[in-house]
Design a protein around this motif. Sequence first.
Motif, PDB file in Angstrom:
ATOM      1  N   HIS A 113       0.840  -1.193   0.000  1.00  0.00           N
ATOM      2  CA  HIS A 113       0.000   0.000   0.000  1.00  0.00           C
ATOM      3  C   HIS A 113       0.872   1.239   0.000  1.00  0.00           C
ATOM      4  N   HIS A 119       0.492   4.188   1.040  1.00  0.00           N
ATOM      5  CA  HIS A 119       0.582   5.028   2.238  1.00  0.00           C
ATOM      6  C   HIS A 119      -0.019   4.304   3.431  1.00  0.00           C
ATOM      7  N   HIS A 151      -2.712   4.210   6.109  1.00  0.00           N
ATOM      8  CA  HIS A 151      -3.979   4.874   6.383  1.00  0.00           C
ATOM      9  C   HIS A 151      -3.890   5.553   7.729  1.00  0.00           C
ATOM     10  N   CYS A 182      -5.350  10.596   5.576  1.00  0.00           N
ATOM     11  CA  CYS A 182      -5.079  10.035   4.262  1.00  0.00           C
ATOM     12  C   CYS A 182      -6.257  10.223   3.311  1.00  0.00           C
ATOM     13  N   HIS A 220      -9.106   8.589   3.461  1.00  0.00           N
ATOM     14  CA  HIS A 220     -10.009   7.449   3.499  1.00  0.00           C
ATOM     15  C   HIS A 220     -10.774   7.465   4.808  1.00  0.00           C
TER      16      HIS A 220
HETATM   17 ZN   LIG Z   1      -5.562   5.839   3.020  1.00  0.00          ZN
END
Ligand SMILES: [Zn+2]
Lengths: 341, 264
Positions: free
Chosen positions: A284, A286, A288, A292, A294
């Motif tokens: 991934h 970055h 989370h 971020c 999300h």
């Molecule tokens: Zn994220």
Amino acid sequence: MEILDYGFMQRALLASLMVGLVAPAVGIFLVQRRLSLLGDGLGHVALTGVAVGVLTSTAPVGTALIAAVLGAVLIELVRARGRTSGDVALAVLFYGGIAGGVVLLSLAPRGQATNLDAYLFGAITTTSTDDVATFAVITAIVVTVVWLLGQRLYAVSDDEEYARAVGLPVLALNTVLAALVAATVVLSMRVVGLLLISALMIVPSAIAQLLARSFRQALVLACGLGLVVSVSGTAVSYYTSTPSGGTIVLLAIALFLLVTAAVTLRDVTGHRRHRRRAVIHAAHPHDHGDDCGHPAVLHGDHVDYDHDGHLHAPHPTDAGVHYDEHGRHDITESPAGRSGT
Amino acid sequence: MAIRLRGASIGYGDVPILRDADLTVQRGEAVAVLGSNGSGKTTLVRGVLGLASVLSGVVEVLGHPVGHRGERGRVGYVPQRHTVSGAVPATVREVVGVGRLARLGLFGRPRAADRAAVIDAVAAVGLTDRLKDPVAALSGGQQRRVLVARALAAEPDLLIMDEPMAGVDTASQETLARVLAAVSAGGTTLVVVTHEIGALSGVLTRAVVADHGSIAYDGPLAGALPFSTDGHHHRDDQPMPGGPGPGLDQVHLARSPHRAAGGR
Ligand SMILES: [Zn+2]
Ligand SMILES: Nc1ncnc2c1ncn2[C@@H]1O[C@H](COP(=O)(O)OP(=O)(O)O)[C@@H](O)[C@H]1O
Ligand SMILES: [Mg+2]
Ligand SMILES: [Zn+2]
Ligand SMILES: [Zn+2]
Ligand SMILES: [Zn+2]
């Protein structure tokens, strides 16, 4: 156009234009406040007003307005007292209103035209010139009030507790909103009908909710959609000889289903495209976190991050954090957040 | 005086939760409200905000009895709630704009100064680039910061926050501490309900500890630490990358089966 040659159609189209514009402008606050059925309840109360008008041979639009506004104020006072739940108060209003209307109408002398169906479901032939004038006044008032107080109505509908804490006049604003709903219900009496007006308040807002990014956008969009379905439904009902209210509402619901399908399709294909780039999950790009982009989502006993509609569960290992897939979820309404990847 | 309670009982319906409380907060003070879960911290601040009933005694806010609406536009409030929830989408700017409304009276329209205050409040919590985004698209911690910005937008004389640190990662906690330090330096009275003093220890100077519905301690922050044990031990020894997220405190996360099965 042939349809405009008839005076009754001109009046019906004018009435449908006004109610189509006004109903969503008021309804969107009800949707935000999660009180969608208030319009329905006040429609029932208005029926008692109609019956009183018929019995006393006064214009039923006026008596319905009085009954609906009284009902609106009453229900806000009951809710503010907090003893009875809003739910029960609404139910009493519902059934009391419709029962009162039906019983009173049955007392009307025989031979008097009491076309119950037209009041309940709308009929294009019923709008009088006086009605159009009354409706125009109601429309002007509702539009002005929403323009002046819209931001406050939004504040109170969005977070009543916060509004109260910072000293906004919550009871007054709620009562104003209820009175606007009552006025809108009366506006619906001719082409939409008292039993169906709630749909015209709610459904355009529900569609706008799927498409808009801001509240202002949602409000404008809902009014536009309301206007279009209301006027076109009235026109269609002329050709199909169906009750105008039912036709308008079916049209609005068809539009709602269409937009829902389109939005779902958009999300699903976006999701599939994302799935194909499965590498993202192996490494991934970055971690989370709070920033971020999300949304964090409560999933059972832990927190996951909503990655365009499916969940990433942070999972610490010796090598660092990686993300387990915890499948699709339907908890947050909008997977429209930035993908961030 | 920012807040004055004299023999105040505060509760819900006619059931008192906080009983016979005395408390005076002077303007400009920075007060932590501590205590275990269920001790009545939220009830205390809700009483001050007019959201819980004052059953007896006196509660005054900014010099007026609590029911009085006069100075309420001067109060900012961050509720103990983690996310913004509205059925209809709204942008960060729209939600924060609500914080400014109470100052404008019933019909006042926002002027340039009001719009600037909203932009500044959003900047203070570091969300300037999300100003026009729907709030629902933000993470839980970001939504929490939107609610902080909403309170700041009022440029309040009294700022009340209920557990602003819960479920917020360390970096955001430090941001919040900086924001509060600046607000406090500007003369705003701060009342912060919190479990973890953490990053706020440099900002808050006085502590009020609630315990089973009464005030068990009122004095310098340092003296409050023996009281603030609440069964929730801090997990500084187990850092959680990315932060625990909202709606959950660190203890629960540490106990979750998912986490316990780690190390695969
Ligand atoms: Zn994220
Ligand atoms: N709306 C409410 N109605 C009735 N009782 C409540 C309500 N909110 C909280 N309480 C009760 O008041 C007590 C104190 O709660 P609260 O003030 O929220 O504590 P804290 O914020 O310190 O965790 C708890 O026992 C809780 O059950
Ligand atoms: Mg609490
Ligand atoms: Zn993914
Ligand atoms: Zn794993
Ligand atoms: Zn999960």
